[in-house]
Design a protein around this motif. Structure first.
Motif, PDB file in Angstrom:
ATOM      1  N   VAL A 170      -6.482  -0.951  12.028  1.00  0.00           N
ATOM      2  CA  VAL A 170      -6.198  -2.271  12.599  1.00  0.00           C
ATOM      3  C   VAL A 170      -5.965  -2.160  14.100  1.00  0.00           C
ATOM      4  O   VAL A 170      -6.461  -2.977  14.889  1.00  0.00           O
ATOM      5  CB  VAL A 170      -4.979  -2.903  11.908  1.00  0.00           C
ATOM      6  CG1 VAL A 170      -4.530  -4.162  12.646  1.00  0.00           C
ATOM      7  CG2 VAL A 170      -5.300  -3.233  10.459  1.00  0.00           C
ATOM      8  N   LYS A 171      -5.245  -1.136  14.522  1.00  0.00           N
ATOM      9  CA  LYS A 171      -4.988  -0.926  15.951  1.00  0.00           C
ATOM     10  C   LYS A 171      -6.282  -0.685  16.705  1.00  0.00           C
ATOM     11  O   LYS A 171      -6.498  -1.221  17.801  1.00  0.00           O
ATOM     12  CB  LYS A 171      -4.029   0.241  16.130  1.00  0.00           C
ATOM     13  CG  LYS A 171      -3.651   0.508  17.581  1.00  0.00           C
ATOM     14  CD  LYS A 171      -2.688   1.677  17.682  1.00  0.00           C
ATOM     15  CE  LYS A 171      -2.337   1.956  19.143  1.00  0.00           C
ATOM     16  NZ  LYS A 171      -1.404   3.108  19.271  1.00  0.00           N
ATOM     17  N   LEU A 172      -7.174   0.104  16.103  1.00  0.00           N
ATOM     18  CA  LEU A 172      -8.456   0.405  16.736  1.00  0.00           C
ATOM     19  C   LEU A 172      -9.328  -0.843  16.853  1.00  0.00           C
ATOM     20  O   LEU A 172      -9.919  -1.122  17.906  1.00  0.00           O
ATOM     21  CB  LEU A 172      -9.182   1.491  15.935  1.00  0.00           C
ATOM     22  CG  LEU A 172     -10.601   1.863  16.372  1.00  0.00           C
ATOM     23  CD1 LEU A 172     -10.597   2.310  17.827  1.00  0.00           C
ATOM     24  CD2 LEU A 172     -11.177   2.941  15.480  1.00  0.00           C
ATOM     25  N   VAL A 173      -9.399  -1.612  15.778  1.00  0.00           N
ATOM     26  CA  VAL A 173     -10.212  -2.829  15.789  1.00  0.00           C
ATOM     27  C   VAL A 173      -9.688  -3.821  16.820  1.00  0.00           C
ATOM     28  O   VAL A 173     -10.455  -4.408  17.593  1.00  0.00           O
ATOM     29  CB  VAL A 173     -10.239  -3.470  14.383  1.00  0.00           C
ATOM     30  CG1 VAL A 173     -10.891  -4.848  14.433  1.00  0.00           C
ATOM     31  CG2 VAL A 173     -10.978  -2.573  13.404  1.00  0.00           C
ATOM     32  N   LYS A 202      -1.387   3.230   3.993  1.00  0.00           N
ATOM     33  CA  LYS A 202      -0.895   2.278   4.979  1.00  0.00           C
ATOM     34  C   LYS A 202      -1.004   2.842   6.391  1.00  0.00           C
ATOM     35  O   LYS A 202      -1.291   2.114   7.338  1.00  0.00           O
ATOM     36  CB  LYS A 202       0.551   1.925   4.664  1.00  0.00           C
ATOM     37  CG  LYS A 202       1.069   0.747   5.474  1.00  0.00           C
ATOM     38  CD  LYS A 202       2.403   0.265   4.960  1.00  0.00           C
ATOM     39  CE  LYS A 202       2.853  -0.977   5.722  1.00  0.00           C
ATOM     40  NZ  LYS A 202       4.146  -1.501   5.219  1.00  0.00           N
ATOM     41  N   THR A 203      -0.809   4.175   6.529  1.00  0.00           N
ATOM     42  CA  THR A 203      -0.946   4.802   7.849  1.00  0.00           C
ATOM     43  C   THR A 203      -2.382   4.673   8.362  1.00  0.00           C
ATOM     44  O   THR A 203      -2.627   4.300   9.515  1.00  0.00           O
ATOM     45  CB  THR A 203      -0.552   6.275   7.771  1.00  0.00           C
ATOM     46  OG1 THR A 203       0.805   6.373   7.314  1.00  0.00           O
ATOM     47  CG2 THR A 203      -0.675   6.937   9.138  1.00  0.00           C
ATOM     48  N   VAL A 204      -3.351   4.957   7.483  1.00  0.00           N
ATOM     49  CA  VAL A 204      -4.759   4.840   7.859  1.00  0.00           C
ATOM     50  C   VAL A 204      -5.107   3.390   8.178  1.00  0.00           C
ATOM     51  O   VAL A 204      -5.812   3.089   9.150  1.00  0.00           O
ATOM     52  CB  VAL A 204      -5.663   5.379   6.738  1.00  0.00           C
ATOM     53  CG1 VAL A 204      -7.135   5.153   7.073  1.00  0.00           C
ATOM     54  CG2 VAL A 204      -5.391   6.848   6.488  1.00  0.00           C
ATOM     55  N   LEU A 208       0.828  -1.205   0.000  1.00  0.00           N
ATOM     56  CA  LEU A 208       0.000   0.000   0.000  1.00  0.00           C
ATOM     57  C   LEU A 208       0.866   1.260   0.000  1.00  0.00           C
ATOM     58  O   LEU A 208       1.966   1.262   0.577  1.00  0.00           O
ATOM     59  CB  LEU A 208      -0.914   0.015   1.228  1.00  0.00           C
ATOM     60  CG  LEU A 208      -2.095  -0.952   1.239  1.00  0.00           C
ATOM     61  CD1 LEU A 208      -2.800  -0.874   2.592  1.00  0.00           C
ATOM     62  CD2 LEU A 208      -3.074  -0.635   0.130  1.00  0.00           C
ATOM     63  N   PRO A 209       0.390   2.364  -0.615  1.00  0.00           N
ATOM     64  CA  PRO A 209       1.105   3.645  -0.500  1.00  0.00           C
ATOM     65  C   PRO A 209       1.199   4.099   0.950  1.00  0.00           C
ATOM     66  O   PRO A 209       0.426   3.657   1.813  1.00  0.00           O
ATOM     67  CB  PRO A 209       0.231   4.593  -1.332  1.00  0.00           C
ATOM     68  CG  PRO A 209      -0.539   3.709  -2.251  1.00  0.00           C
ATOM     69  CD  PRO A 209      -0.764   2.442  -1.489  1.00  0.00           C
ATOM     70  N   GLY A 210       2.123   4.977   1.231  1.00  0.00           N
ATOM     71  CA  GLY A 210       2.376   5.402   2.599  1.00  0.00           C
ATOM     72  C   GLY A 210       1.163   5.968   3.310  1.00  0.00           C
ATOM     73  O   GLY A 210       0.878   5.613   4.462  1.00  0.00           O
ATOM     74  N   SER A 211       0.402   6.851   2.619  1.00  0.00           N
ATOM     75  CA  SER A 211      -0.758   7.475   3.259  1.00  0.00           C
ATOM     76  C   SER A 211      -1.843   6.447   3.580  1.00  0.00           C
ATOM     77  O   SER A 211      -2.435   6.464   4.665  1.00  0.00           O
ATOM     78  CB  SER A 211      -1.324   8.567   2.350  1.00  0.00           C
ATOM     79  OG  SER A 211      -1.674   8.027   1.067  1.00  0.00           O
ATOM     80  N   LEU A 257     -15.891   4.920  14.364  1.00  0.00           N
ATOM     81  CA  LEU A 257     -14.719   4.313  14.982  1.00  0.00           C
ATOM     82  C   LEU A 257     -13.779   5.373  15.524  1.00  0.00           C
ATOM     83  O   LEU A 257     -13.268   5.281  16.644  1.00  0.00           O
ATOM     84  CB  LEU A 257     -13.999   3.429  13.956  1.00  0.00           C
ATOM     85  CG  LEU A 257     -14.717   2.152  13.525  1.00  0.00           C
ATOM     86  CD1 LEU A 257     -13.965   1.497  12.375  1.00  0.00           C
ATOM     87  CD2 LEU A 257     -14.841   1.198  14.684  1.00  0.00           C
ATOM     88  N   LYS A 258     -13.559   6.420  14.743  1.00  0.00           N
ATOM     89  CA  LYS A 258     -12.662   7.485  15.185  1.00  0.00           C
ATOM     90  C   LYS A 258     -13.248   8.225  16.379  1.00  0.00           C
ATOM     91  O   LYS A 258     -12.536   8.573  17.324  1.00  0.00           O
ATOM     92  CB  LYS A 258     -12.411   8.456  14.028  1.00  0.00           C
ATOM     93  CG  LYS A 258     -11.673   7.823  12.856  1.00  0.00           C
ATOM     94  CD  LYS A 258     -11.470   8.826  11.723  1.00  0.00           C
ATOM     95  CE  LYS A 258     -10.747   8.178  10.542  1.00  0.00           C
ATOM     96  NZ  LYS A 258     -10.574   9.136   9.422  1.00  0.00           N
ATOM     97  N   SER A 259     -14.565   8.456  16.360  1.00  0.00           N
ATOM     98  CA  SER A 259     -15.210   9.150  17.475  1.00  0.00           C
ATOM     99  C   SER A 259     -15.142   8.309  18.737  1.00  0.00           C
ATOM    100  O   SER A 259     -14.874   8.828  19.825  1.00  0.00           O
ATOM    101  CB  SER A 259     -16.675   9.464  17.127  1.00  0.00           C
ATOM    102  OG  SER A 259     -16.746  10.268  15.966  1.00  0.00           O
TER     103      SER A 259
END
Length: 356
Positions: free
Chosen positions: A302-305, A295-297, A290-293, A343-345
């Motif tokens: 994945v960390k959140l899940v 892959k960051t998202v 994946l591109p860098g941007s 998820l972000k909220s």
């Protein structure tokens, strides 16, 4: 000690409504009216007459010709596939197979019918039996009670069904011009390594996918062990390697190794085969490029899940959070697919809650 005398049948016994049934060279009297079989010691006129007078008193005045006609009906019932006895037994056995098939589909224990269904029928099905008795008669109720559903019977029925399905699938594969397989090796809850194989082939001009077989690996789970099982199955069922065109596995070295992996070993005896990754592992491979941007998202998601699913408490908090926001879904899988904002909220609110 002298052996007891075995009595023989005489044609004169027909006037008492009796023929005979031969079992291991011994004759047993059988009534042509009620089909009851008596012991060999009852093979004498006095005892046969007692049966006729006691159980069929209205037929005492009938002659031998009448009982001979009943005897012909008895033979038809026994030997003719259109007879009543054969049809009754066939339907009872079919009902037993139907129940066993449902138990297998639901992945329940073989004792379900013996320990649950039969007691349930005895206690709760009185009304049903009364309905059947009124609509179809007493014989229909007896048929319901005569359906064999014991533990051993259900086990035997499921084994027969499994063998029949396997035979049909193998025959369809042999009729197909080409076929492909997908397999995976994993460990079950009892720490036993299991190999599961599926197949895809052409049947009636359509692609068809079916479960082929499963087998356990006693010791190691290397490519040589899996290959040995595959060869044994192909040889036992006379499947041709030259018609195998595709094999799908995960990315484990035992499967994809370029020197001694399973796909490499299969290509040695099936040169036309094409090896590919399974769908989920192709996704995993795609995430590595994946591109860098993006892959960051992806890493944050994945960390959140993982954080939410790491404990039942976090899962309950997430469900409550979705309900408070009147979200369309509160199931984690649906939220993951439909609304990343939630998820972000939740991550923001949960982080502040942990800080407090």
């Amino acid at each position: 000690m002298s052996k007891s005398k075995k009595r023989s049948y005489s044609d004169e016994y027909m006037k008492y409504s009796f023929t005979y049934m031969l079992k291991e060279t011994i004759c047993y009297p059988q009534c042509v009216i009620c089909y009851k079989v008596l012991g060999n010691d009852s093979m004498k006129p006095s005892k046969l007459a007692i049966h006729l007078n006691k159980f069929h008193p209205d037929l005492r005045t009938k002659d031998s010709d009448f009982f001979k006609r009943k005897f012909e009906s008895l033979k038809r019932c026994k030997l003719d596939k259109t007879g009543i006895i054969h049809q009754t037994q066939q339907n009872i056995v079919e009902a037993s197979y139907k129940v066993s098939y449902i138990i297998a589909q639901k992945k329940k224990a073989h004792t379900l019918a013996e320990e649950v269904i039969l007691p349930y029928m005895e206690v709760m099905c009185t009304c049903t039996k009364e309905i059947v008795r009124l609509l179809f008669g007493e014989e229909a109720v007896k048929k319901i009670d005569s359906i064999p559903l014991s533990n051993t019977t259900v086990k035997r029925r499921i084994t027969d069904i499994s063998s029949n399905i396997k035979e049909n699938v193998i025959n369809e594969i042999k009729e197909s011009p080409y076929f492909s397989i997908q397999l995976d090796e994993s460990t079950d809850v009892s720490s036993m390594a299991q190999l599961i194989v599926f197949c895809r082939y052409i049947h009636n001009n359509k692609f068809k996918e079916e479960f082929l077989f499963s087998s356990f690996l006693e010791t190691t789970t290397e490519a040589a062990d899996i290959m040995e099982i595959m060869k044994q199955f192909f040889n036992d069922n006379k499947l041709q390697w030259k018609y195998l065109l595709g094999i799908t596995t995960d990315g484990a070295p035992a499967m994809m190794g370029c020197k001694s992996g399973l796909q490499t070993r299969i290509k040695e005896i099936a040169p036309n085969v094409v090896g590919v990754h399974c769908f989920i592992h192709r996704h995993a491979l795609a995430t590595k490029t994946l591109p860098g941007s993006l892959k960051t998202v992806f890493n944050q998601l994945v960390k959140l899940v993982n954080h939410i699913k790491s404990s039942a408490f976090n899962t309950r908090l997430f469900t409550k959070f979705c309900s408070d926001l009147d979200a369309e879904h509160n199931n984690f899988c649906f939220i993951l697919q439909c609304d990343g904002f939630l998820l972000k909220s939740f991550w923001k609110d949960f982080s502040s809650l942990e800080t407090k």
